[in-house]
Design an enzyme around this catalytic site. Structure first.
Site, PDB file in Angstrom:
ATOM      1  CB  SER A 274      38.713  42.000  41.661  1.00 23.00           C
ATOM      2  OG  SER A 274      39.978  42.513  42.000  1.00 23.00           O
ATOM      3  CD  GLU A 346      37.352  37.967  41.829  1.00 19.65           C
ATOM      4  OE1 GLU A 346      37.832  37.921  42.972  1.00 19.65           O
ATOM      5  OE2 GLU A 346      37.969  38.438  40.851  1.00 19.65           O
TER       6      GLU A 346
END
Length: 350
Positions: A274, A346
């Site tokens: 992600s 992230e």
């Protein structure tokens, strides 16, 4: 090569305490899940904790920067590579378990189990999550099933407080042993343990949160992580493995999550997982927002927003770190223009 780097390499290779690999101009791309990145000036892979500690000391004495590489599953290495010294933790793979007192236990989908015990599972930070879970099933230990299929190492998962299926790995962590890079000092084989610090995790502490751990604000190297799990076979001791029925029960749990990851395209192409954190205030996952803005499939160079998942950026085989950086910035810009939401990265660019 810089003279200080060359001298450091020679000093480490000549040291009687060193075991491991010393590589110059080692390309780091193949050591990451994204498969991009240039060389490390000096790449060191200590085979022992003693070698790791003393290597860090020599780096500090030489005033050379140190970058720590685990499984490389959540980062993008610069095309120019990493200056100074890159130290790999991949050889820190110790594993041991400590059972607690047995108690009655009822598992709805596994009626054969009538008792269980708290089980502290400790392993080296360089152990892969895959190997950790293999060991857990081998010894009949449950509690970490939702992390099946998670790439990278145990140390990296702790550092990022990895989150899978609404569960944070930090919730299972009881303690972490680490090397404080600000206070490290040379040691011999008899006092390695005394050099390490231990972080004890108490539930409800504010230094753990969504994709957040206390180690992100520290200059340290995680060397060992302990988890509180549950042992389903009370007859485990040194040299024994769990009842095959218990192993099978746990492995089937793993298979469920791995197959679900496969169905979502987690393993279709090289990626760093992600790209953006989810923000509940946005009302929907980041991948869904990126999809609704119409960015699935968008490419820059060899980097592409995965056609099957808006929150994955994949390497189509020819990507450079610069392509990924540009695509991440493009996605953030377009999402903000269309929704007013600021996506938070992230993945880590180094």
């Amino acid at each position: 090569m810089d003279e200080s780097i060359e001298k450091l390499a020679q000093d480490i290779e000549a040291a009687d305490w060193f075991e491991g690999k010393v590589l110059k101009n080692e390309v780091l791309g193949p050591r990451t899940s994204m498969k991009v990145g240039g060389p490390a000036d000096l790449f060191i892979e200590p085979a022992t904790l003693l070698a790791l500690v003393n290597t860090v000391c020599l780096c500090k004495d030489a005033k050379l920067p140190v970058f720590v590489l685990g499984g490389g599953s959540n980062l993008v290495v610069n095309d120019r590579g990493i200056r100074g010294v890159t130290i790999s933790t991949s050889n820190l793979k110790n594993f041991y378990i400590k059972p607690g007192k047995a108690m009655e236990c009822t598992i709805e989908d596994f009626e054969q189990v009538k008792e269980s015990c708290p089980m502290t599972v400790s392993c080296g930070s360089g152990m892969t999550m895959e190997d950790l879970l293999k060991n857990c099933s081998l010894y009949g230990i449950t509690g970490l099933e939702k992390f099946a299929g998670l790439p990278g190492t145990v140390g990296g998962a702790a550092y990022m407080n990895a989150r899978c299926y609404e569960e944070n790995i930090g919730d299972a962590i009881t303690s972490v042993k680490y090397l404080d890079l600000n206070e490290v000092s040379k040691c011999d084989k008899f006092n390695v343990s005394s050099i390490l610090k231990t972080y004890t995790h108490y539930s409800g502490t504010e230094d753990w949160d969504y994709k957040k751990s206390p180690f992100q604000n520290m200059k340290c190297i995680i060397v060992e992580v302990s988890f509180l799990c549950k042992g389903l076979d009370l007859y485990i001791n040194e040299g024994c493995t769990a009842n095959p029925a218990i192993q099978d029960y746990i492995n089937k749990k793993y298979e469920y999550y791995i197959e679900d990851r496969k169905s979502k395209g987690h393993f279709k192409a090289a990626s760093a997982g992600s790209v953006f954190k989810n923000n509940h205030s946005f009302g929907k996952p980041s991948g869904k927002i990126i999809d609704e803005v119409g960015l699935k499939g968008k490419s820059i160079g060899g980097a592409q927003v995965a056609p099957w998942h808006g929150n994955f950026i994949i390497n189509n085989g020819e990507a450079k770190a610069e392509d990924i950086r540009k695509l991440v910035d493009f996605v953030k810009e377009k999402v903000f223009e269309n929704t007013g939401f600021n996506l938070e990265e992230e993945i880590i660019f180094v």
